[in-house]
Design an enzyme around this catalytic site. Structure first.
Site, PDB file in Angstrom:
ATOM      1  CG  HIS B 140      26.169  47.437  44.200  1.00  0.00           C
ATOM      2  ND1 HIS B 140      27.365  48.114  44.201  1.00  0.00           N
ATOM      3  CD2 HIS B 140      25.263  48.277  44.770  1.00  0.00           C
ATOM      4  CE1 HIS B 140      27.195  49.301  44.754  1.00  0.00           C
ATOM      5  NE2 HIS B 140      25.933  49.436  45.100  1.00  0.00           N
ATOM      6  CG  ASP B 217      27.102  41.922  47.491  1.00  0.00           C
ATOM      7  OD1 ASP B 217      26.845  42.265  48.668  1.00  0.00           O
ATOM      8  OD2 ASP B 217      27.008  42.703  46.529  1.00  0.00           O
ATOM      9  CD  GLN B 220      20.798  46.081  49.682  1.00  0.00           C
ATOM     10  OE1 GLN B 220      19.847  46.154  50.464  1.00  0.00           O
ATOM     11  NE2 GLN B 220      21.528  47.138  49.382  1.00  0.00           N
ATOM     12  CE  LYS B 243      24.482  48.708  51.115  1.00  0.00           C
ATOM     13  NZ  LYS B 243      23.885  49.924  50.593  1.00  0.00           N
ATOM     14  CB  CYS B 381      25.560  51.140  42.308  1.00  0.00           C
ATOM     15  SG  CYS B 381      25.952  52.735  42.996  1.00  0.00           S
TER      16      CYS B 381
END
Lengths: 150, 423
Positions: B140, B217, B220, B243, B381
């Site tokens: 991202h 990261d 998600q 999220k 993104c």
């Protein structure tokens, strides 16, 4: 409430399927690249201007139906127009797309470009339609600066 | 011995139970009962942000109604209660990620905020000209640009782990890219654009051999699977509250204590100091060292409610249900003419990206909206990833445990209508 038929009018769909004046214009006097960072769409507008008159307009690039059709309709609409007429048309189309047109007299000489009228009901898609016009405008004004320095 | 008939019956019972569970879970999320353009909302944009259960909304409401005071300051009961509630979330976030200690949990504004913090603070102390930062081709922008800024400041070089056409990381290339110049590996756990689940445990183990720190990261991943930062042995793990069924504007950065202690502060201000004079300021210890200014207290409290809510769920059952849903959706969409799936790695979760011949994703998004179906259309993104795949954009349906097969059916039924509209 706006419906899909207002956005995707037949003229718009036709210009999306068969974009007019698509491809680079070798003898262009003005070129600008446009980019919509929201969707990553890219567009290049080529203009051939002689004696203050737009003799040819082409575009290349890819994008959604709205951006492709708006660019295609624009190339048809601008051909043969003087720079002043192009400026007036730019303003009128901008008003049409942003819902600022006040009446029929605002749009009557826009011809086929009135197929863009439904877009104002879809605020998120307005930028798709204005991309070609802003790119064209940048091509004209930036090139004019260059010319004036010569 | 089990006969095939019984197998079938057991399967049906299990499926029915799951449906009942999902119906109960859906009732926790008030927005899922609203209509869009006269149709029931089919929310398939969970990778952009998840919806919020009542308990989260109520926690934020209750905080402002009954507890609002600044934290770590007041000598009165209200501030004490707000501080206790705020710090309790640090404890539960530490348990949620299985951090060794709650001082390894820093509250940020989100994943982007967390990565920027590490890139700036860790980077300024550890990264020099000629050093390398290793990221992947499926990152991202928030895990690209902070490292580019660091490279610009320091003269370090950004290196990219390539991917296959299916959207899988090329581990062979990864191990070759690790070198004595590598100062950081920053890698996405689950791709927001493709749904690929990266083998981060294996990747961290490789980096560990060369003593290279790894930032994961997790924006998600955390809404789809249990995460254990000690088991992963990652150095940093970042996530966004919104999220994870929590409020926007809040996130968590987990960092190993040794790094947090060695890192210089990120931003200066109140709360991050021990003492200030015009000659010399002494900094607070982690985590306060990295939390300058009044934090997003209501956001943190809402995130705490989200974590508590998730602790009541069974991750294994959720994982199985979501896997089934994604498989079902994959089969349904793959069967539609002109539809091409983007991102077909064997190990995926939560995301189904697709393109349709001759129709731009933006038009797909607008037309589906008229059936009440919310998907994302665009580059997500991840422009370098789109370039790698030769696309400008995709349409993306992304799922959560509150989505159903019925919603997938509505999506699959709506897609042929796009062909009708576009001619």
């Amino acid at each position: 409430m706006s419906d899909l038929g207002e956005l995707y009018q037949e003229v718009l769909l036709d210009h999306n399927r068969r974009p007019r004046n698509f491809g680079a214009l070798e003898e262009a006097s003005h070129v600008a690249h446009g980019h919509n960072p929201l969707c990553g769409d890219k567009l290049t507008v080529y203009l051939k201007v002689r004696n203050g008159v737009v003799e040819g307009v082409n575009f290349t690039g890819s994008g959604c139906a709205v951006s492709q059709a708006s660019a295609s309709l624009m190339t048809e609409g601008l051909k043969g127009k003087s720079i002043d007429q192009v400026e007036a048309m730019f303003t009128k189309v901008h008003n049409l797309l942003t819902g600022k047109s006040t009446g029929a007299e605002d749009t009557e000489d826009l011809g086929k470009l009135r197929a863009l009228s439904g877009i104002s009901g879809f605020p998120i898609r307005v930028k798709c339609a204005t991309l070609a016009w802003h790119t064209m405008h940048a091509a004209l004004t930036e090139a004019a600066d260059e010319i004036s320095t010569e | 011995m089990t006969t095939p008939v019984q197998d079938y019956t057991e399967h049906t019972i299990a499926a029915t139970t799951r449906r009942a569970d999902v119906a109960r879970l859906r009732s926790d999320f008030p927005i899922l009962h609203r209509q869009v353009r006269g149709k029931p909302l089919v929310y398939l944009d969970n990778a952009a942000t998840t919806q919020k259960p009542d308990v989260v909304i109520d926690a934020v409401d209750a905080y402002y109604r009954r507890q609002n005071a600044n934290v770590h300051r007041g000598l009165y009961m209200l501030s004490e209660q707000a501080t206790d509630a705020f710090e309790a979330v640090r404890e539960s976030a530490a348990r949620f990620l299985n951090a060794r200690d709650s001082s390894e949990i820093i509250f940020t504004s989100g994943t982007t905020g967390g990565i920027n913090l590490v890139a700036a603070a860790f980077g300024s102390a550890q990264v020099r000209a000629g050093d390398e930062i290793l990221i992947s081709a499926m990152e991202h922008h928030s895990n690209i640009v902070p490292w580019q800024l660091l490279c610009e400041r320091t003269g370090a070089v950004l290196r990219i782990i390539p991917i296959t056409d299916d959207g899988e990381l090329r581990l062979d290339a990864y191990t070759k890219l690790l070198s004595d110049r590598t100062r950081m590996v920053a890698i996405v756990h689950v791709s927001n654009a493709l749904g690929t689940v990266n083998p981060i445990k294996q990747m961290i183990a490789c980096a560990r051999e060369c003593n290279i720190p790894v930032l994961v990261d997790g924006a998600q991943s955390v809404a789809h699977m249990a995460v254990d930062v000690q088991d992963l042995d990652c150095d940093f793990f970042v996530l966004s509250g919104h999220k994870l069924f929590g409020p926007t504007g809040v996130g968590v950065l987990y960092g190993k204590a040794q790094h947090l202690e060695a890192m210089p502060p990120y931003q200066g201000g109140g709360d991050m100091i021990r003492s200030v004079t015009f000659e010399k300021t002494r900094y607070n210890k982690p985590p306060q060292k990295f939390e300058a200014g009044t934090p997003n207290i209501a956001g943190v409290i809402g995130l705490g409610a989200a974590i508590d809510y998730l602790r009541g769920l069974e991750w294994e059952a959720i994982g199985a249900y979501e896997h089934d849903l994604l498989t079902y959706a994959t089969e349904k969409l793959a069967a539609i003419e002109r539809v091409h799936l983007i991102g077909t790695a064997p190990h995926k979760t939560g995301v189904l990206s697709f393109v349709i011949d001759g129709i731009h994703p933006h038009d797909i998004g607008t037309i589906l909206d008229f059936d009440g179906i919310a998907i994302r259309a665009g580059h997500h993104c991840t422009q370098p990833l789109m370039d790698r795949l030769g696309l400008s954009a995709t349409a993306r349906a992304s799922f959560s445990f509150y989505n159903t097969r019925e919603e997938v059916d509505l999506l699959a039924t709506a897609i042929p209508k796009i062909f009708e509209v576009m001619g």
